[in-house]
Enzyme design. Structure first.
Site, PDB file in Angstrom:
ATOM      1  N   LYS A 138       0.716  -0.819   0.244  1.00  0.00           N
ATOM      2  CA  LYS A 138      -0.302  -0.396  -0.082  1.00  0.00           C
ATOM      3  C   LYS A 138       1.067   1.418   0.539  1.00  0.00           C
ATOM      4  CE  LYS A 138      -4.386   0.999   0.737  1.00  0.00           C
ATOM      5  NZ  LYS A 138      -5.849   0.425  -0.454  1.00  0.00           N
ATOM      6  N   ASP A 178      -6.974   4.384  -4.520  1.00  0.00           N
ATOM      7  CA  ASP A 178      -8.362   4.802  -3.321  1.00  0.00           C
ATOM      8  C   ASP A 178      -8.304   5.492  -2.639  1.00  0.00           C
ATOM      9  OD1 ASP A 178      -7.496   2.750  -0.897  1.00  0.00           O
ATOM     10  OD2 ASP A 178      -7.415   4.387   0.345  1.00  0.00           O
TER      11      ASP A 178
HETATM   12  P1  NDP Z   1     -12.771   7.874  -3.143  1.00  0.00           P
HETATM   13  O1  NDP Z   1     -11.989   8.635  -2.240  1.00  0.00           O
HETATM   14  O2  NDP Z   1     -13.462   7.544  -4.161  1.00  0.00           O
HETATM   15  O3  NDP Z   1     -14.070   7.921  -1.660  1.00  0.00           O
HETATM   16  C1  NDP Z   1     -14.264   7.632  -0.019  1.00  0.00           C
HETATM   17  C2  NDP Z   1     -15.346   8.067   0.213  1.00  0.00           C
HETATM   18  O4  NDP Z   1     -15.320   8.036   2.049  1.00  0.00           O
HETATM   19  C3  NDP Z   1     -16.021  10.127  -0.014  1.00  0.00           C
HETATM   20  O5  NDP Z   1     -17.067   9.749   0.205  1.00  0.00           O
HETATM   21  C4  NDP Z   1     -15.414  10.872   1.969  1.00  0.00           C
HETATM   22  O6  NDP Z   1     -15.805  11.514   2.084  1.00  0.00           O
HETATM   23  C5  NDP Z   1     -15.258   9.632   2.352  1.00  0.00           C
HETATM   24  N1  NDP Z   1     -14.098   9.695   3.291  1.00  0.00           N
HETATM   25  C6  NDP Z   1     -12.883   9.291   3.231  1.00  0.00           C
HETATM   26  N2  NDP Z   1     -12.763   9.214   4.302  1.00  0.00           N
HETATM   27  C7  NDP Z   1     -13.521   9.921   5.696  1.00  0.00           C
HETATM   28  C8  NDP Z   1     -13.144  10.088   7.081  1.00  0.00           C
HETATM   29  N3  NDP Z   1     -12.079  10.260   7.596  1.00  0.00           N
HETATM   30  N4  NDP Z   1     -14.531  10.121   7.248  1.00  0.00           N
HETATM   31  C9  NDP Z   1     -15.974   9.745   6.819  1.00  0.00           C
HETATM   32  N5  NDP Z   1     -16.334   9.722   5.480  1.00  0.00           N
HETATM   33  C10 NDP Z   1     -14.576   9.524   4.595  1.00  0.00           C
HETATM   34  O7  NDP Z   1     -12.976   6.813  -2.094  1.00  0.00           O
HETATM   35  P2  NDP Z   1     -12.593   4.998  -2.572  1.00  0.00           P
HETATM   36  O8  NDP Z   1     -14.689   4.835  -2.845  1.00  0.00           O
HETATM   37  O9  NDP Z   1     -12.058   4.240  -3.543  1.00  0.00           O
HETATM   38  O10 NDP Z   1     -12.764   4.598  -1.099  1.00  0.00           O
HETATM   39  C11 NDP Z   1     -13.484   4.573   0.235  1.00  0.00           C
HETATM   40  C12 NDP Z   1     -13.442   2.578   1.201  1.00  0.00           C
HETATM   41  O11 NDP Z   1     -13.200   1.882   0.609  1.00  0.00           O
HETATM   42  C13 NDP Z   1     -11.571   3.195   1.867  1.00  0.00           C
HETATM   43  O12 NDP Z   1     -11.602   2.275   2.946  1.00  0.00           O
HETATM   44  C14 NDP Z   1     -10.601   2.554   0.485  1.00  0.00           C
HETATM   45  O13 NDP Z   1      -9.528   1.747   1.360  1.00  0.00           O
HETATM   46  C15 NDP Z   1     -11.563   1.350   0.547  1.00  0.00           C
HETATM   47  N6  NDP Z   1     -11.287   0.180  -0.567  1.00  0.00           N
HETATM   48  C16 NDP Z   1     -11.030   1.413  -1.948  1.00  0.00           C
HETATM   49  C17 NDP Z   1     -11.196   0.537  -3.030  1.00  0.00           C
HETATM   50  C18 NDP Z   1     -11.064   0.754  -4.939  1.00  0.00           C
HETATM   51  O14 NDP Z   1     -10.961   0.298  -6.054  1.00  0.00           O
HETATM   52  N7  NDP Z   1     -10.828   2.039  -5.003  1.00  0.00           N
HETATM   53  C19 NDP Z   1     -10.717  -1.603  -2.992  1.00  0.00           C
HETATM   54  C20 NDP Z   1     -11.219  -2.149  -1.813  1.00  0.00           C
HETATM   55  C21 NDP Z   1     -11.201  -1.075  -1.307  1.00  0.00           C
HETATM   56  P3  NDP Z   1     -15.248  12.973   1.641  1.00  0.00           P
HETATM   57  O15 NDP Z   1     -15.002  12.748  -0.296  1.00  0.00           O
HETATM   58  O16 NDP Z   1     -15.657  13.850   2.009  1.00  0.00           O
HETATM   59  O17 NDP Z   1     -13.643  12.952   1.819  1.00  0.00           O
HETATM   60  O1  2IT Z   2      -7.602  -1.183  -0.918  1.00  0.00           O
HETATM   61  C1  2IT Z   2      -7.636  -2.451  -2.437  1.00  0.00           C
HETATM   62  O2  2IT Z   2      -8.116  -3.280  -2.752  1.00  0.00           O
HETATM   63  C2  2IT Z   2      -7.499  -1.010  -3.396  1.00  0.00           C
HETATM   64  N1  2IT Z   2      -7.480   0.167  -2.944  1.00  0.00           N
HETATM   65  C3  2IT Z   2      -7.346  -2.093  -4.532  1.00  0.00           C
HETATM   66  C4  2IT Z   2      -5.806  -1.915  -4.736  1.00  0.00           C
HETATM   67  C5  2IT Z   2      -5.587  -2.607  -6.181  1.00  0.00           C
HETATM   68  O3  2IT Z   2      -4.212  -2.500  -6.346  1.00  0.00           O
HETATM   69  O4  2IT Z   2      -6.494  -2.111  -7.184  1.00  0.00           O
END
Ligand code: NDP
Ligand code: 2IT
Length: 457
Positions: A138, A178
């Protein structure tokens, strides 16, 4: 196989795992998220160690909790007014037993080494569960992209990659997105990598479709979450059709989870961002959310100015008080605590799955288990994102580009297989229905066997 009774989280008192955990605490002070992620895994492994004592002799656990490589670097950049800023960049290359290091990059002001280590540690087991050849890593930075212009984000990404490029490569370490890192940031980072290395290669996943990306990668985490939930619901003689679903976050994962729930006939009634949450009793209008969050990069509260039946509440914690059948936390770590879990249980919620990484506290998970609620942990439930990243790597290696249908079918198959494997592992180790134990055990065994085979490295 329907699972009516969930076995509670497995032993904490194994002397070996306890000793490893205590060593982790003393060698990694001030990193509570990393401690939490390690503890959850170790607490599940007692029965595995009893059955496979060879892991003890080879000190697999002690090796597993120590990253293979941790990089911390300076990221200087200039804002639009010419002012200089210094951020900190991280890449933790945790484990390469199963393949090149693989895992996302997070841009968020809360990022520090402990967050990246927790995420990198989770990624080892998640990537193992996908069945693809990927190690765990990561990266990230404490840079806050909110309120920055496109030019500022570009200059930051270029500076970040100017250091990172020397540590990564298509067969070495392949970052992705992420929190705070989506298509725009991937483009800027890919451009800088290509320029420095003079090589157009599959060094990042989540790339644009015209320059090496894969169809379905954008949707993959959210879709995968719903695919695995759908399997679980089916196994319990239920389906999404007609269910009410509460989702937190409004980013990549939340948006595409919402889309798939709606396609399957469910109604998503909440979404949130870090300021507050919306509740729409008519069901969330995804076009409005996509326009507000993805195109205009505005706050989720704007939604209620368009949809008059919807309500906005400042602050995030109340979201889990909204009555729902299924809850899908898709924002960030530890966003759903014991009180939230109790509220969900009291309101008759039947199932919870983690779209985010570690969004439920350990106490919340205990509440789910003691109320016999179905619960799928993030390392299984959100593995669809990295799985399609693995498929993007495969397409890049072969210089081919799959159709949406092919990538989506592969994703569905992977999520179904993950569900089967974690259910089977939970059965085999006498905790049927406990998918936390099932995911940790199934993910661990493959990594441990590869580490054994590869000698003392
Ligand atoms: P984005 O940046 O697209 O969206 C994040 C969302 O979560 C936003 O709505 C954001 O609000 C909110 N958020 C972030 N930090 C906080 C916080 N501290 N408190 C409250 N709300 C918060 O990220 P993703 O959708 O990609 O990621 C969301 C989660 O999924 C994370 O935990 C990430 O690690 C996990 N994940 C993502 C993957 C991917 O492929 N993208 C794969 C697997 C897991 P705001 O806009 O106000 O910051
Ligand atoms: O938490 C996760 O699995 C991710 N943010 C995606 C990682 C990836 O390499 O696609």
């Amino acid at each position: 196989m329907a699972t009516n009774t969930v076995t509670q989280t497995v032993v904490v008192t194994n002397p070996v795992t306890q000793a490893v955990y205590e060593q982790v605490l003393s060698r990694n002070p001030g990193e509570p998220e990393f401690h939490q992620a390690v503890k959850e895994v170790l607490d599940c492994l007692g029965p595995v160690l009893n059955k496979h004592p060879q892991y003890l002799k080879a000190k697999i656990l002690e090796r597993l909790v120590e990253p293979e490589r941790q990089l911390i670097f300076r990221v200087p950049w200039q804002d639009d007014n010419g002012e200089i800023h210094i951020n900190r960049g991280f890449r933790v290359e945790f484990n390469s037993a199963l393949g090149p290091y693989k895992g996302g990059i997070r841009f968020h002001p809360s990022v520090y080494l402990g967050i990246i280590k927790f995420l990198g540690f989770e990624q080892i087991f998640k990537n193992s569960l996908t069945g693809l050849q990927m190690g765990g890593a990561k990266g990230g930075t404490d840079f806050d992209p909110k309120g920055k212009s496109d030019s500022e984000v570009m200059r930051f990404c270029q500076s970040f990659m100017t250091e990172l490029y020397r540590h990564i490569g298509p067969d070495t370490d392949v970052p992705a997105g992420d929190i705070g890192v989506g298509g725009r940031e991937m483009g800027f980072m890919f451009g800088q990598y290509k320029r420095i290395k003079n090589a157009f290669e599959g060094v990042l996943t989540g790339k644009g479709l015209e320059w090496g990306g894969s169809l379905v990668r954008t949707e993959a985490t959210g879709y995968g979450l719903i695919y695995i939930m759908d399997e679980l619901l089916k196994d319990n003689a239920k389906s999404f059709d007609g269910l009410t679903v509460s989702i937190s976050g409004s980013g990549n994962v939340a948006i595409f989870a919402t889309q798939k729930v709606q396609q399957l006939g469910g109604k998503v009634i909440t979404l949130s961002d870090s300021n507050g949450f919306i509740y729409d009793p008519d069901g969330v209008n995804l076009d409005t959310v996509k326009q507000t969050k993805l195109v205009e990069r505005k706050r989720i509260k704007e939604y209620v100015s368009i949809h008059k039946n919807a309500r906005y509440t400042e602050g995030c914690s109340g979201i889990w008080n909204v009555k729902c059948d299924v809850a899908l936390p898709c924002a960030t770590e530890n966003e759903l605590d014991r009180h939230a879990a109790e509220a969900l249980a009291k309101n008759g919620c039947i199932a919870v799955a983690e779209g985010a990484n570690m969004p439920c506290t350990p106490q919340a998970v205990d509440v789910f288990h003691s109320n016999n609620m179905l619960f799928v942990p993030g390392k299984a439930a959100n593995a669809g994102g990295v799985a399609v990243s693995g498929l993007e790597m495969a397409q890049n290696s072969q210089r081919v580009f799959w159709t949406f249908e092919k990538a989506d079918t592969e994703l569905k198959n992977i999520m179904t297989t993950i569900y089967k494997n974690i259910s089977q592992a939970a059965q085999e180790y006498d905790c049927p229905g406990n998918f936390v134990a099932g995911a940790n055990i199934a993910g661990f065994i493959k990594v441990a066997n590869a580490m054994l085979a590869q000698g003392l490295v």
